[in-house]
Design a protein around this motif. Structure first.
Motif, PDB file in Angstrom:
ATOM      1  N   MET A  88      17.825  -6.587 -13.050  1.00  0.00           N
ATOM      2  CA  MET A  88      17.298  -6.012 -11.819  1.00  0.00           C
ATOM      3  C   MET A  88      17.459  -7.159 -10.814  1.00  0.00           C
ATOM      4  N   THR A  89      18.174  -6.932  -9.647  1.00  0.00           N
ATOM      5  CA  THR A  89      18.116  -7.921  -8.390  1.00  0.00           C
ATOM      6  C   THR A  89      16.455  -8.165  -8.013  1.00  0.00           C
ATOM      7  N   GLU A  90      16.202  -9.538  -7.686  1.00  0.00           N
ATOM      8  CA  GLU A  90      15.064  -9.937  -6.929  1.00  0.00           C
ATOM      9  C   GLU A  90      14.920  -9.035  -5.728  1.00  0.00           C
ATOM     10  N   PRO A  91      13.650  -8.117  -5.551  1.00  0.00           N
ATOM     11  CA  PRO A  91      13.557  -7.504  -4.312  1.00  0.00           C
ATOM     12  C   PRO A  91      13.106  -8.729  -2.920  1.00  0.00           C
ATOM     13  N   ARG A  92      13.436  -8.395  -1.751  1.00  0.00           N
ATOM     14  CA  ARG A  92      13.158  -9.001  -0.861  1.00  0.00           C
ATOM     15  C   ARG A  92      11.751  -9.181  -0.436  1.00  0.00           C
ATOM     16  N   PHE A  93      11.121  -7.817  -0.464  1.00  0.00           N
ATOM     17  CA  PHE A  93       9.821  -7.834  -0.241  1.00  0.00           C
ATOM     18  C   PHE A  93       8.899  -7.604  -1.476  1.00  0.00           C
ATOM     19  N   ASP A  94       7.546  -8.146  -1.454  1.00  0.00           N
ATOM     20  CA  ASP A  94       6.771  -7.661  -2.383  1.00  0.00           C
ATOM     21  C   ASP A  94       6.208  -6.325  -2.476  1.00  0.00           C
ATOM     22  N   VAL A  95       5.718  -5.916  -1.173  1.00  0.00           N
ATOM     23  CA  VAL A  95       5.172  -4.666  -1.016  1.00  0.00           C
ATOM     24  C   VAL A  95       5.761  -3.842   0.209  1.00  0.00           C
ATOM     25  N   LEU A  96       6.248  -2.580   0.014  1.00  0.00           N
ATOM     26  CA  LEU A  96       6.419  -1.911   1.271  1.00  0.00           C
ATOM     27  C   LEU A  96       5.437  -0.728   1.233  1.00  0.00           C
ATOM     28  N   ALA A  97       4.574  -0.702   2.524  1.00  0.00           N
ATOM     29  CA  ALA A  97       3.693   0.255   2.649  1.00  0.00           C
ATOM     30  C   ALA A  97       3.950   1.402   3.528  1.00  0.00           C
ATOM     31  N   ILE A  98       3.466   2.518   3.293  1.00  0.00           N
ATOM     32  CA  ILE A  98       3.891   3.745   4.190  1.00  0.00           C
ATOM     33  C   ILE A  98       2.511   4.232   4.818  1.00  0.00           C
ATOM     34  N   GLY A  99       2.182   4.412   5.994  1.00  0.00           N
ATOM     35  CA  GLY A  99       0.869   5.077   6.431  1.00  0.00           C
ATOM     36  C   GLY A  99       0.912   5.229   7.842  1.00  0.00           C
ATOM     37  N   ASN A 100      -0.290   5.444   8.369  1.00  0.00           N
ATOM     38  CA  ASN A 100      -0.252   6.137   9.807  1.00  0.00           C
ATOM     39  C   ASN A 100      -0.277   4.814  10.780  1.00  0.00           C
ATOM     40  N   ALA A 101       0.495   4.696  11.674  1.00  0.00           N
ATOM     41  CA  ALA A 101       0.549   3.599  12.464  1.00  0.00           C
ATOM     42  C   ALA A 101      -0.310   3.736  13.858  1.00  0.00           C
ATOM     43  N   ILE A 102      -1.249   3.306  13.854  1.00  0.00           N
ATOM     44  CA  ILE A 102      -2.289   3.356  14.820  1.00  0.00           C
ATOM     45  C   ILE A 102      -2.608   2.091  15.305  1.00  0.00           C
ATOM     46  N   VAL A 103      -2.995   2.344  16.813  1.00  0.00           N
ATOM     47  CA  VAL A 103      -3.216   1.040  17.466  1.00  0.00           C
ATOM     48  C   VAL A 103      -4.798   1.161  17.525  1.00  0.00           C
ATOM     49  N   ASP A 104      -5.352   0.046  17.177  1.00  0.00           N
ATOM     50  CA  ASP A 104      -6.997   0.053  17.368  1.00  0.00           C
ATOM     51  C   ASP A 104      -7.081  -0.560  18.906  1.00  0.00           C
ATOM     52  N   VAL A 105      -7.790   0.083  19.546  1.00  0.00           N
ATOM     53  CA  VAL A 105      -8.197  -0.273  21.093  1.00  0.00           C
ATOM     54  C   VAL A 105      -9.628  -0.669  21.134  1.00  0.00           C
ATOM     55  N   ILE A 106     -10.236  -1.775  21.057  1.00  0.00           N
ATOM     56  CA  ILE A 106     -11.480  -2.324  20.953  1.00  0.00           C
ATOM     57  C   ILE A 106     -11.929  -2.749  22.493  1.00  0.00           C
ATOM     58  N   TYR A 123      -1.291  -9.290  -7.970  1.00  0.00           N
ATOM     59  CA  TYR A 123      -0.459  -8.390  -8.859  1.00  0.00           C
ATOM     60  C   TYR A 123       0.886  -8.911  -8.822  1.00  0.00           C
ATOM     61  N   VAL A 124       1.615  -8.886  -7.597  1.00  0.00           N
ATOM     62  CA  VAL A 124       2.914  -8.997  -7.711  1.00  0.00           C
ATOM     63  C   VAL A 124       3.276 -10.804  -7.827  1.00  0.00           C
ATOM     64  N   GLN A 125       2.140 -11.601  -7.839  1.00  0.00           N
ATOM     65  CA  GLN A 125       2.296 -12.847  -8.182  1.00  0.00           C
ATOM     66  C   GLN A 125       2.270 -12.921  -9.619  1.00  0.00           C
ATOM     67  N   GLY A 126       1.842 -11.936 -10.332  1.00  0.00           N
ATOM     68  CA  GLY A 126       1.974 -12.069 -11.701  1.00  0.00           C
ATOM     69  C   GLY A 126       0.397 -12.659 -12.303  1.00  0.00           C
ATOM     70  N   LYS A 127      -0.543 -12.624 -11.370  1.00  0.00           N
ATOM     71  CA  LYS A 127      -1.768 -13.248 -11.951  1.00  0.00           C
ATOM     72  C   LYS A 127      -2.647 -12.023 -12.769  1.00  0.00           C
ATOM     73  N   SER A 128      -3.393 -12.575 -13.480  1.00  0.00           N
ATOM     74  CA  SER A 128      -4.369 -11.817 -14.326  1.00  0.00           C
ATOM     75  C   SER A 128      -5.114 -10.643 -13.662  1.00  0.00           C
ATOM     76  N   LEU A 129      -5.576  -9.744 -14.217  1.00  0.00           N
ATOM     77  CA  LEU A 129      -6.306  -8.696 -13.640  1.00  0.00           C
ATOM     78  C   LEU A 129      -7.590  -9.072 -12.837  1.00  0.00           C
ATOM     79  N   GLU A 130      -8.148 -10.143 -13.639  1.00  0.00           N
ATOM     80  CA  GLU A 130      -9.384 -10.699 -13.217  1.00  0.00           C
ATOM     81  C   GLU A 130      -9.153 -11.509 -11.729  1.00  0.00           C
ATOM     82  N   GLU A 131      -8.041 -12.497 -11.695  1.00  0.00           N
ATOM     83  CA  GLU A 131      -7.858 -13.067 -10.739  1.00  0.00           C
ATOM     84  C   GLU A 131      -7.332 -12.041  -9.441  1.00  0.00           C
ATOM     85  N   SER A 132      -6.677 -11.163  -9.839  1.00  0.00           N
ATOM     86  CA  SER A 132      -6.243 -10.097  -8.731  1.00  0.00           C
ATOM     87  C   SER A 132      -7.477  -9.201  -8.130  1.00  0.00           C
TER      88      SER A 132
END
Length: 331
Positions: free
Chosen positions: A1-19, A290-299
Motif C-alpha cells: 500500500m502506498t504511504e499516505p501523504r497525511f497522517d490524519v484527515l479530519a471532518i468536522g464543523n468549521a467554526i471561527v472562535d471570536v474571543i 498512534y500514527v507514529q506507531g507508539k505504544s498505547l501507553e505512550e499514545s
C-alpha cells in the motif's frame, strides 16, 4: 500500500472562535447569562458580532482543534469543513492553513454565513459562549474527495457533525472511501446529548465494524451503552472495536486493543483554567502517538499531556510548544 501523504484527515464543523473581553453591563444589555453556552440564530449572531469589542479570531470547531493539536505535535493533517464566502470564512481558511493543515474545501456562496462561536470574557474570567453553526451544517458529499481520504492513514470524524443530514451523508461516504482504501476510521462521540438522537446510528456503525478507533468520555460511554457502570460500558464496547479510548477527566484515561488494556493518570496541572477543547486535544495527542506507531501507553500519555496544556489557559488551542512538551514527557 502506498504511504499516505497525511497522517490524519479530519471532518468536522468549521467554526471561527471570536474571543473578546466585555463587562457585566454588556452581558446585561444583550440579555446574556454569564458563563452559559447556547446556540444562536443568524440575526443574533450577526448583531452580537457587530457589537463585540476588539478580539481574537481563530479557526475552531472540535475536529479543527484536534487538527491544530496534531499539527503542533508534528503530524501531517488535512481538514474538511464548510465555510461561507465571507470575512470569517476567509479567516478560518487562512488560520487553519497557517497552522500547516491542508484545507481545500471551496467556500459556500450565499446564506447562511460562516459558523462562529462568540466568546465573551468578563474580568472575573467567566466565558459566555454563543454558537452559531451557520454554513458548517451545509457540508455536502461533493466536498469529500476519495483521493484525499485514501491519502490519509486515519480518517477522524466529529460526532457533532452527525446532526444535519448533508454532513452525515458526507461522512458516511468518507467512511466508505476509507474502507475501500484500507485506511482506519476514528470517531469521537463529541457529547452525550447526541446519543439521544443518534445512538442507534453509532451503535450500528460499531456493530458493522465501520469504526476502528472510538473516542468517548465516561459520560458518553455510559450513554451509548445504556448503563451507569463504566466497566459494563467498557465490557460491551471493547470487544466490538479494534481500539477503544475512554477519557475520565481527573481520573485519567484508558485504552483497550484486543487483550491489551492500559490506563494512565491525568497529567498534573497547576490550575485548571478552562476545560474547553480538552477532549479535542487529548484525541490529538493520542492519534499523534498512534500514527507514529507508539505504544498505547505512550499514545495515552501524549493525549494527557496535550489535554493538560490546553486546560491550563483560556481557549481550545495549544499555546505552549506541544512537541517540546511531548519530548520532555516521553524522553
Amino acid at each position: 500500500m502506498t504511504e499516505p501523504r497525511f497522517d490524519v484527515l479530519a471532518i468536522g464543523n468549521a467554526i471561527v472562535d471570536v474571543i473578546a473581553s466585555c463587562d457585566d453591563g454588556f452581558l446585561a444589555e444583550h440579555a446574556l447569562d454569564k458563563g452559559a453556552m447556547r446556540l444562536v440564530d443568524t440575526a443574533e449572531a450577526e448583531a452580537l458580532y457587530a457589537n463585540m469589542g476588539p478580539g481574537k479570531e481563530v479557526s475552531g470547531g472540535s475536529a479543527g482543534n484536534t487538527c491544530a493539536g496534531l499539527a503542533a505535535l508534528g503530524s501531517r493533517c488535512a481538514f474538511i469543513g464548510q465555510v461561507a464566502n465571507d470575512q470569517l470564512g476567509h479567516v478560518f481558511a487562512h488560520d487553519i492553513r497557517a497552522a500547516g493543515i491542508h484545507y481545500a474545501v471551496l467556500p459556500r456562496e450565499g446564506e447562511p454565513p460562516t459558523a462562529r462561536c462568540l466568546v465573551l470574557v468578563t474580568p472575573d474570567g467567566q466565558r459566555t459562549m454563543n454558537t452559531f453553526l451557520g454554513a458548517s451544517q451545509f457540508l455536502s458529499a461533493a466536498s469529500i474527495d476519495p483521493a484525499l481520504v485514501a491519502d490519509a492513514k486515519v480518517l477522524y470524524l466529529e460526532g457533532y457533525l452527525w446532526d444535519p443530514d448533508g454532513p452525515r451523508t458526507a461522512m458516511q461516504g468518507a467512511i466508505e472511501c476509507a474502507r475501500e482504501a484500507g485506511r482506519e476510521v476514528a470517531f469521537t462521540l463529541s457529547d452525550a446529548f447526541l446519543l439521544d438522537r443518534h445512538g442507534d446510528d453509532f451503535r450500528a456503525m460499531i456493530e458493522a465494524g465501520e469504526i476502528d478507533i472510538l473516542f468517548a468520555n465516561e459520560g458518553e460511554a455510559l450513554a451509548l451503552t445504556g448503563t451507569d457502570d463504566i466497566e459494563k460500558a467498557i465490557g460491551w464496547l471493547a470487544p466490538k472495536l479494534p481500539v477503544l479510548v475512554v477519557t475520565r477527566s481527573e481520573k485519567g484515561a484508558l485504552a483497550i486493543r484486543g487483550d491489551e488494556r492500559v490506563e494512565v493518570p491525568a497529567e498534573p496541572v497547576a490550575q485548571v483554567i478552562d476545560t474547553t477543547g480538552a477532549g479535542d486535544s487529548f484525541a490529538a495527542g493520542f492519534l499523534h502517538g498512534y500514527v507514529q506507531g507508539k505504544s498505547l501507553e505512550e499514545s495515552l500519555t501524549l493525549g494527557a499531556v496535550a489535554a493538560a496544556e490546553v486546560i491550563g489557559h483560556y481557549g481550545a488551542r495549544p499555546e505552549a510548544d506541544l512537541a517540546q512538551l511531548a519530548r520532555e514527557r516521553l524522553g
